[in-house]
Design a protein around this motif. Structure first.
Motif, PDB file in Angstrom:
ATOM      1  N   HIS A 276       0.841  -1.202   0.000  1.00 25.53           N
ATOM      2  CA  HIS A 276       0.000   0.000   0.000  1.00 25.53           C
ATOM      3  C   HIS A 276       0.876   1.252   0.000  1.00 25.53           C
ATOM      4  O   HIS A 276       1.771   1.392   0.833  1.00 25.53           O
ATOM      5  N   GLY A 277       0.614   2.139  -0.936  1.00 26.55           N
ATOM      6  CA  GLY A 277       1.370   3.372  -1.034  1.00 26.55           C
ATOM      7  C   GLY A 277       0.648   4.536  -0.402  1.00 26.55           C
ATOM      8  O   GLY A 277      -0.501   4.831  -0.762  1.00 26.55           O
ATOM      9  N   ARG A 278       1.289   5.146   0.550  1.00 29.16           N
ATOM     10  CA  ARG A 278       0.823   6.369   1.215  1.00 29.16           C
ATOM     11  C   ARG A 278      -0.370   6.129   2.139  1.00 29.16           C
ATOM     12  O   ARG A 278      -0.492   6.789   3.176  1.00 29.16           O
ATOM     13  N   GLU A 279      -1.260   5.193   1.803  1.00 33.09           N
ATOM     14  CA  GLU A 279      -2.495   5.043   2.561  1.00 33.09           C
ATOM     15  C   GLU A 279      -2.955   3.581   2.542  1.00 33.09           C
ATOM     16  O   GLU A 279      -2.861   2.901   1.524  1.00 33.09           O
ATOM     17  N   THR A 376       0.913   7.653   5.806  1.00 35.15           N
ATOM     18  CA  THR A 376       2.294   7.987   6.141  1.00 35.15           C
ATOM     19  C   THR A 376       2.900   8.802   5.003  1.00 35.15           C
ATOM     20  O   THR A 376       2.529   8.629   3.832  1.00 35.15           O
ATOM     21  N   GLN A 377       3.830   9.682   5.374  1.00 39.05           N
ATOM     22  CA  GLN A 377       4.531  10.504   4.391  1.00 39.05           C
ATOM     23  C   GLN A 377       6.029  10.192   4.337  1.00 39.05           C
ATOM     24  O   GLN A 377       6.717  10.689   3.445  1.00 39.05           O
ATOM     25  N   GLY A 378       6.534   9.372   5.274  1.00 40.97           N
ATOM     26  CA  GLY A 378       7.976   9.201   5.264  1.00 40.97           C
ATOM     27  C   GLY A 378       8.509   7.880   5.759  1.00 40.97           C
ATOM     28  O   GLY A 378       9.714   7.783   6.001  1.00 40.97           O
ATOM     29  N   CYS A 379       7.680   6.843   5.933  1.00 41.59           N
ATOM     30  CA  CYS A 379       8.207   5.593   6.469  1.00 41.59           C
ATOM     31  C   CYS A 379       7.578   4.395   5.760  1.00 41.59           C
ATOM     32  O   CYS A 379       6.589   4.526   5.039  1.00 41.59           O
ATOM     33  N   ASP A 380       8.207   3.252   5.977  1.00 37.38           N
ATOM     34  CA  ASP A 380       7.629   1.967   5.605  1.00 37.38           C
ATOM     35  C   ASP A 380       7.214   1.324   6.924  1.00 37.38           C
ATOM     36  O   ASP A 380       8.047   0.785   7.654  1.00 37.38           O
ATOM     37  N   CYS A 381       5.927   1.431   7.266  1.00 35.71           N
ATOM     38  CA  CYS A 381       5.447   1.101   8.606  1.00 35.71           C
ATOM     39  C   CYS A 381       4.670  -0.214   8.606  1.00 35.71           C
ATOM     40  O   CYS A 381       3.876  -0.488   7.700  1.00 35.71           O
ATOM     41  N   SER A 382       4.886  -1.018   9.648  1.00 33.57           N
ATOM     42  CA  SER A 382       4.105  -2.220   9.919  1.00 33.57           C
ATOM     43  C   SER A 382       3.311  -1.970  11.195  1.00 33.57           C
ATOM     44  O   SER A 382       3.872  -1.492  12.188  1.00 33.57           O
ATOM     45  N   TRP A 383       2.031  -2.322  11.183  1.00 33.13           N
ATOM     46  CA  TRP A 383       1.170  -1.964  12.309  1.00 33.13           C
ATOM     47  C   TRP A 383      -0.040  -2.890  12.363  1.00 33.13           C
ATOM     48  O   TRP A 383      -0.351  -3.583  11.401  1.00 33.13           O
ATOM     49  N   TYR A 384      -0.700  -2.895  13.512  1.00 30.51           N
ATOM     50  CA  TYR A 384      -1.967  -3.613  13.664  1.00 30.51           C
ATOM     51  C   TYR A 384      -2.836  -2.858  14.654  1.00 30.51           C
ATOM     52  O   TYR A 384      -2.408  -1.850  15.240  1.00 30.51           O
ATOM     53  N   LEU A 385      -4.060  -3.322  14.848  1.00 37.61           N
ATOM     54  CA  LEU A 385      -5.031  -2.652  15.714  1.00 37.61           C
ATOM     55  C   LEU A 385      -5.394  -3.550  16.894  1.00 37.61           C
ATOM     56  O   LEU A 385      -5.343  -4.779  16.788  1.00 37.61           O
ATOM     57  N   GLU A 386      -5.767  -2.948  17.995  1.00 37.36           N
ATOM     58  CA  GLU A 386      -6.298  -3.647  19.163  1.00 37.36           C
ATOM     59  C   GLU A 386      -7.672  -3.083  19.477  1.00 37.36           C
ATOM     60  O   GLU A 386      -7.839  -1.871  19.621  1.00 37.36           O
ATOM     61  N   ARG A 405      -0.723 -11.318  10.077  1.00 34.20           N
ATOM     62  CA  ARG A 405       0.455 -10.477   9.860  1.00 34.20           C
ATOM     63  C   ARG A 405       0.078  -9.013  10.035  1.00 34.20           C
ATOM     64  O   ARG A 405      -1.083  -8.638   9.833  1.00 34.20           O
ATOM     65  N   PRO A 406       1.025  -8.147  10.394  1.00 36.99           N
ATOM     66  CA  PRO A 406       0.706  -6.721  10.513  1.00 36.99           C
ATOM     67  C   PRO A 406       0.328  -6.123   9.156  1.00 36.99           C
ATOM     68  O   PRO A 406       0.747  -6.599   8.097  1.00 36.99           O
ATOM     69  N   PHE A 407      -0.479  -5.076   9.203  1.00 36.61           N
ATOM     70  CA  PHE A 407      -0.721  -4.283   8.003  1.00 36.61           C
ATOM     71  C   PHE A 407       0.575  -3.540   7.645  1.00 36.61           C
ATOM     72  O   PHE A 407       1.424  -3.298   8.505  1.00 36.61           O
ATOM     73  N   ARG A 408       0.705  -3.150   6.362  1.00 29.61           N
ATOM     74  CA  ARG A 408       1.919  -2.464   5.935  1.00 29.61           C
ATOM     75  C   ARG A 408       1.564  -1.292   5.030  1.00 29.61           C
ATOM     76  O   ARG A 408       0.800  -1.443   4.070  1.00 29.61           O
ATOM     77  N   THR A 409       2.104  -0.143   5.352  1.00 35.99           N
ATOM     78  CA  THR A 409       1.885   1.086   4.590  1.00 35.99           C
ATOM     79  C   THR A 409       3.230   1.777   4.403  1.00 35.99           C
ATOM     80  O   THR A 409       3.996   1.907   5.362  1.00 35.99           O
ATOM     81  N   ARG A 410       3.508   2.243   3.183  1.00 34.60           N
ATOM     82  CA  ARG A 410       4.793   2.887   2.937  1.00 34.60           C
ATOM     83  C   ARG A 410       4.615   4.191   2.178  1.00 34.60           C
ATOM     84  O   ARG A 410       3.625   4.417   1.453  1.00 34.60           O
TER      85      ARG A 410
END
Length: 431
Positions: A276-279, A376-386, A405-410
């Motif tokens: 996913h790019g940007r969003e 995100t505007q500046g990272c390759d982030c891995s994340w999840y929700l609780e 697996r975590p979601f991923r946005t870059r």
């Protein structure tokens, strides 16, 4: 209240509900999506086939249709009457008597089976119990005789003629010494249906080893009870307004196939190794397992990793889309040190759609769709929700992720961006 009156109460509630629905000039499917519920559920409410156990979905419909305070009061009054009718109409369990003809002549009636330890069944009339009493007496006499005969060899055995070393009987008098029959083996604790399994007693003592409590997967849940009262599904391949999205693929345009339809985004992205790019837009459907309300108390974001974005190309799935409808959602800024899920209200052609505020109630008849937009505007982030929940004195937390697996946005900053030209059937630089 008669059945006819009950039907009228439900019908009056459904009629007012239908009137409010018609004011919106929307189909059942479109209105259900705006209210965060199933299309079939909304249709059953308006048709009088079901009555919501909670007034929350009814209140959302009234608010969305622009109902006046007087109409909302009348809607609440009719809802209370309809709920009372449905609750009073629930069937009660009753014991079904067994016909006398169902018991063959000479057979043991089911009513005496509990007395013989052979099972249970409905009671029989008193005037049918003479044969039963006779059979019970014969059975008891037979069991007593068999017990006596089985005890004779033990009394006449050489070992039984001498007092047991552990016997506490007084042998100084004229009375003969009493022998102690061998003690029957103690049953295993697991053999009793009324006791839970526990370790055997420790040697040299009668106190059992303390049992280690069973682990629980959620806070506030009794040991051994790990059932979560809600279910959820997450779709991480949702697009903004159903048409706009960016993917980052580490392939040149000539090796990337045309953009897919929105419903085929998942297989397309998996085949290309796309990120996913940007969003990232995640659509979460939460529903209770029963009609008992489950309160969603909080939605939190957990970032598991941040790295610098790797090189790649950005491929836009649209040629620019937009509209007058913006759904309510939770906005997440992944560039913050501690991102939070911030509720944002929606808008439908000038009509505001209230944001989802926690706590929020769901059940099996009143599901909820939570839309989360992470950017995100500046990272390759891995994340999840609780997602925290509470129900009937129990609390817990479920992890919402991308199939384990975590979601991923870059970020897409500084990357070449392409759009698909349908006339030439190839990817061209985005303009």
């Amino acid at each position: 209240m008669s059945t006819g009156d009950g039907v009228d109460e439900v019908a009056e509630f459904a009629a007012l509900l239908t009137e409010l629905k018609e004011r919106t000039d929307r189909s059942y499917g479109s209105l259900a999506r705006r209210l965060g519920m199933n299309t079939s559920t909304l249709h059953r409410y308006c048709a009088g086939e079901a009555v919501p156990q909670d007034f929350a979905p009814v209140e959302r419909l009234a608010e969305f249709s622009g109902a006046t305070p007087e109409e909302r009061l009348e809607l609440h009054r009719r809802w209370l009457r309809a709920v009372a009718v449905r609750q009073s109409a629930r069937p009660r369990t009753a014991t079904t008597a067994v016909p006398e003809a169902a018991v063959p002549e000479g057979a043991v009636p089911e009513a005496v089976l509990p007395e013989l330890g052979l099972g249970g069944g409905p009671a029989r009339p008193w005037y049918r119990r003479r044969r039963t009493a006779l059979l019970a007496a014969v059975t008891c006499a037979l069991l007593a005789t068999l017990g006596t005969l089985s005890a004779l060899p033990a009394d006449r055995s050489p070992s039984a003629s001498s007092p047991s070393p552990s016997s506490s009987a007084d042998t100084s008098g004229s009375a003969p010494a009493r022998t102690t029959a061998p003690a029957a083996p103690r049953p295993s604790p697991t053999a009793s249906p009324n006791r839970s399994s526990s370790p055997s007693p420790t040697p040299g003592g009668d106190s059992p080893t303390p049992r280690t409590p069973e682990p629980s997967t959620s806070a506030g849940t009794a040991p051994g009870d790990t059932t979560v009262p809600l279910t959820w599904t997450a779709d991480s391949q949702a697009w903004a307004l159903g048409c706009g999205h960016d993917y980052v693929v580490a392939q040149p345009p000539a090796r990337v196939p045309p953009p897919p339809a929105a419903q085929d985004a998942g297989p397309w992205a998996a085949a290309q190794g796309a990120v996913h790019g940007r969003e990232t837009v995640v659509e979460i459907t939460v529903q209770g397992r029963s009609t008992t309300a489950v309160v969603l108390t909080a939605l939190r974001v957990r970032v598991t990793g941040r790295t610098d974005p790797a090189p790649g190309n950005v491929y836009a799935m649209d040629q620019g889309c937009g509209g007058s409808i913006s759904p309510r959602h939770f906005a997440v800024d992944l560039d913050r040190d501690r991102p939070i899920a911030r509720p944002v209200a929606g808008n439908d052609t000038g009509t505001p759609i209230p944001a989802v505020r926690m706590p929020y109630r769901v059940s099996s008849t009143d599901p909820e769709v939570l839309l989360v937009t992470a950017r995100t505007q500046g990272c390759d982030c891995s994340w999840y929700l609780e997602l925290d929940w509470s129900s009937e004195g129990r609390t817990g937390t479920v992890r919402v992720d991308d199939h384990g697996r975590p979601f991923r946005t870059r970020s897409i900053a500084g990357l070449p961006r392409y759009m698909y030209d349908t006339s030439t059937r190839r990817w061209t630089p985005y303009q």
